[in-house]
Motif scaffolding. Structure first.
Motif, PDB file in Angstrom:
ATOM      1  N   LYS A  65      46.875  36.539  41.154  1.00 57.40           N
ATOM      2  CA  LYS A  65      45.547  36.865  41.685  1.00 57.40           C
ATOM      3  C   LYS A  65      44.791  35.607  42.078  1.00 57.40           C
ATOM      4  O   LYS A  65      44.209  35.527  43.173  1.00 57.40           O
ATOM      5  CB  LYS A  65      44.746  37.676  40.658  1.00 57.40           C
ATOM      6  CG  LYS A  65      43.388  38.110  41.187  1.00 57.40           C
ATOM      7  CD  LYS A  65      42.663  38.998  40.176  1.00 57.40           C
ATOM      8  CE  LYS A  65      41.311  39.440  40.733  1.00 57.40           C
ATOM      9  NZ  LYS A  65      40.592  40.323  39.793  1.00 57.40           N
ATOM     10  N   ASN A  66      44.792  34.609  41.201  1.00 56.42           N
ATOM     11  CA  ASN A  66      44.084  33.366  41.518  1.00 56.42           C
ATOM     12  C   ASN A  66      44.727  32.653  42.692  1.00 56.42           C
ATOM     13  O   ASN A  66      44.049  32.085  43.554  1.00 56.42           O
ATOM     14  CB  ASN A  66      44.065  32.448  40.295  1.00 56.42           C
ATOM     15  CG  ASN A  66      43.120  32.943  39.222  1.00 56.42           C
ATOM     16  OD1 ASN A  66      42.249  33.766  39.477  1.00 56.42           O
ATOM     17  ND2 ASN A  66      43.297  32.458  38.003  1.00 56.42           N
ATOM     18  N   ASN A  67      46.050  32.664  42.717  1.00 54.50           N
ATOM     19  CA  ASN A  67      46.772  32.011  43.807  1.00 54.50           C
ATOM     20  C   ASN A  67      46.438  32.663  45.148  1.00 54.50           C
ATOM     21  O   ASN A  67      46.148  31.980  46.137  1.00 54.50           O
ATOM     22  CB  ASN A  67      48.276  32.090  43.540  1.00 54.50           C
ATOM     23  CG  ASN A  67      49.079  31.221  44.476  1.00 54.50           C
ATOM     24  OD1 ASN A  67      48.819  30.030  44.599  1.00 54.50           O
ATOM     25  ND2 ASN A  67      50.045  31.817  45.149  1.00 54.50           N
ATOM     26  N   ILE A  68      46.471  33.987  45.191  1.00 57.31           N
ATOM     27  CA  ILE A  68      46.167  34.716  46.426  1.00 57.31           C
ATOM     28  C   ILE A  68      44.716  34.495  46.828  1.00 57.31           C
ATOM     29  O   ILE A  68      44.394  34.346  48.020  1.00 57.31           O
ATOM     30  CB  ILE A  68      46.457  36.218  46.253  1.00 57.31           C
ATOM     31  CG1 ILE A  68      47.962  36.448  46.057  1.00 57.31           C
ATOM     32  CG2 ILE A  68      45.967  37.011  47.458  1.00 57.31           C
ATOM     33  CD1 ILE A  68      48.831  35.946  47.191  1.00 57.31           C
ATOM     34  N   SER A  69      43.815  34.450  45.850  1.00 59.54           N
ATOM     35  CA  SER A  69      42.406  34.228  46.149  1.00 59.54           C
ATOM     36  C   SER A  69      42.197  32.883  46.839  1.00 59.54           C
ATOM     37  O   SER A  69      41.480  32.788  47.843  1.00 59.54           O
ATOM     38  CB  SER A  69      41.585  34.295  44.860  1.00 59.54           C
ATOM     39  OG  SER A  69      40.220  34.032  45.125  1.00 59.54           O
ATOM     40  N   MET A  70      42.848  31.842  46.312  1.00 55.96           N
ATOM     41  CA  MET A  70      42.723  30.518  46.910  1.00 55.96           C
ATOM     42  C   MET A  70      43.314  30.493  48.328  1.00 55.96           C
ATOM     43  O   MET A  70      42.719  29.939  49.250  1.00 55.96           O
ATOM     44  CB  MET A  70      43.426  29.487  46.039  1.00 55.96           C
ATOM     45  CG  MET A  70      42.829  29.331  44.645  1.00 55.96           C
ATOM     46  SD  MET A  70      41.208  28.538  44.658  1.00 55.96           S
ATOM     47  CE  MET A  70      41.672  26.841  44.906  1.00 55.96           C
ATOM     48  N   LEU A  72      43.711  33.052  50.378  1.00 53.69           N
ATOM     49  CA  LEU A  72      42.883  33.869  51.265  1.00 53.69           C
ATOM     50  C   LEU A  72      41.640  33.114  51.717  1.00 53.69           C
ATOM     51  O   LEU A  72      41.252  33.182  52.888  1.00 53.69           O
ATOM     52  CB  LEU A  72      42.485  35.172  50.579  1.00 53.69           C
ATOM     53  CG  LEU A  72      43.437  36.351  50.742  1.00 53.69           C
ATOM     54  CD1 LEU A  72      42.943  37.535  49.924  1.00 53.69           C
ATOM     55  CD2 LEU A  72      43.588  36.749  52.209  1.00 53.69           C
ATOM     56  N   GLU A  73      40.994  32.419  50.797  1.00 52.72           N
ATOM     57  CA  GLU A  73      39.807  31.651  51.174  1.00 52.72           C
ATOM     58  C   GLU A  73      40.153  30.629  52.250  1.00 52.72           C
ATOM     59  O   GLU A  73      39.401  30.443  53.212  1.00 52.72           O
ATOM     60  CB  GLU A  73      39.218  30.957  49.950  1.00 52.72           C
ATOM     61  CG  GLU A  73      38.486  31.892  48.999  1.00 52.72           C
ATOM     62  CD  GLU A  73      37.785  31.138  47.880  1.00 52.72           C
ATOM     63  OE1 GLU A  73      37.428  29.959  48.089  1.00 52.72           O
ATOM     64  OE2 GLU A  73      37.598  31.717  46.806  1.00 52.72           O
TER      65      GLU A  73
END
Length: 317
Positions: A65-70, A72-73
């Motif tokens: 989740k954190n990896n995808i969030s970074m 995506l940003e």
């Protein structure tokens, strides 16, 4: 004359040439898209599509989740920036102010990113098709990491969603990057169904208005092209390329041309076939009566021999 004067003379000569009114002399009043930035966006999108395979090692994060969030940003910021640039190429935004362009670029970016689950749904079937269709594949990791056809297909699927949103330039930059990396040229306008498998791939060309159904398998050197391009820009927005229905296999070197050409379901097209008319469902298309010619020295005549063709000859790769 010293080298400094020679350089100055060349500069003066080129400045005169630059004012010759050529298309390539035109200086745009707006920025050009950054090709390297678009390729970087594509690579980050690949990491999002395959979260377990292409983890982003530049971020110190410990959950998907954190990896995808970074990721995506990063994609959102850069894609908005690049779309803001290319929208100025569109007649719809020629006279728009920067605020409206920026707002449209943001809306288009999120509209595209909402298509990622669909892209992932389709690419999952492409991986399965490659594994099912290639006895040389020992596992799906091998397919995801190494198969050029899968990379070209993923790029085409990403670019197609951008193309459907009428975003200029970016889709073509993406597919031409994949073309340069794989030798597979798929126009972003191409519509591709599920379970699409490109085997080997080098030299494949698939035109803009091609429609490809489900469970289609294509080998190297295949062309799905236009019957004629002499009409040039007059053919824009017309169906110029073939329709390939479900469960079709097209072997190496085959050319299928024309917007009215429909290859029916369950058709097998043999190697080097040249097709410009529709093929009915269930047909097997092959080339017959090929001839080999042997040239010897002057003491022996030229020998000609017709190829003894087995009915399954064109399945061989």
């Amino acid at each position: 004359m010293d080298i400094g004067n020679k350089i100055n003379n060349l500069v003066d000569l080129l400045m005169i040439d630059f004012n010759g009114g050529k298309t390539i002399d035109e200086v745009k009043l707006h920025e050009h898209p950054e090709k390297d930035a678009i390729i970087d966006i594509l690579e980050k999108l690949r990491k999002i599509v395959y979260p377990g395979y292409y983890r982003n090692k530049s971020y110190r994060v410990y959950t998907v989740k954190n990896n995808i969030s970074m990721l995506l940003e990063d994609v959102i910021y850069n894609l908005i920036k690049q779309i803001s640039i290319v929208l100025k190429y569109s007649p719809d935004y020629e006279n728009a102010d920067q605020e409206n362009i920026s707002r449209a670029a943001e809306d288009l970016t999120f509209a595209f990113l909402e298509k990622i689950p669909k892209i992932r749904e389709y690419i999952e079937t492409d991986v399965q098709a490659a594994f099912d269709g290639d006895p040389a594949a020992y596992n799906k990791d091998e397919i995801i990491f190494t198969y050029p056809g899968l990379f070209a297909t993923l790029t085409a699927r990403i670019a197609h969603e951008l193309y459907l949103l009428n975003i200029p330039l970016i889709p073509r930059i993406m597919t031409e990057y994949a073309h340069s990396q794989t030798g597979i040229d798929i126009h972003p306008g191409t519509t591709i169904g599920k379970y699409f498998f490109i085997d080997h791939g080098t030299g494949i060309v698939i035109g803009e208005t091609t429609i490809i159904g489900d469970h289609v398998k294509i080998y190297q050197g295949v062309t799905l092209g236009a019957l004629s391009t002499r009409g040039g820009q007059q053919l824009k927005n017309k169906k110029r390329h073939p329709t390939i229905m479900d469960n079709v296999t097209i072997y190496s070197g085959a050319s299928i041309l024309g917007g009215d050409t429909v290859v029916g379901k369950n058709v097998v097209v043999g190697g080097n076939a040249f097709i410009t008319t529709s093929i009915p469902e269930g047909a097997k298309v092959s080339i017959r009566n090929q001839e080999l010619m042997y040239n010897y020295d002057s003491s022996r005549p030229v020998e000609r021999k017709e190829i003894d063709i087995d009915e399954n000859w064109f399945y061989s790769i």
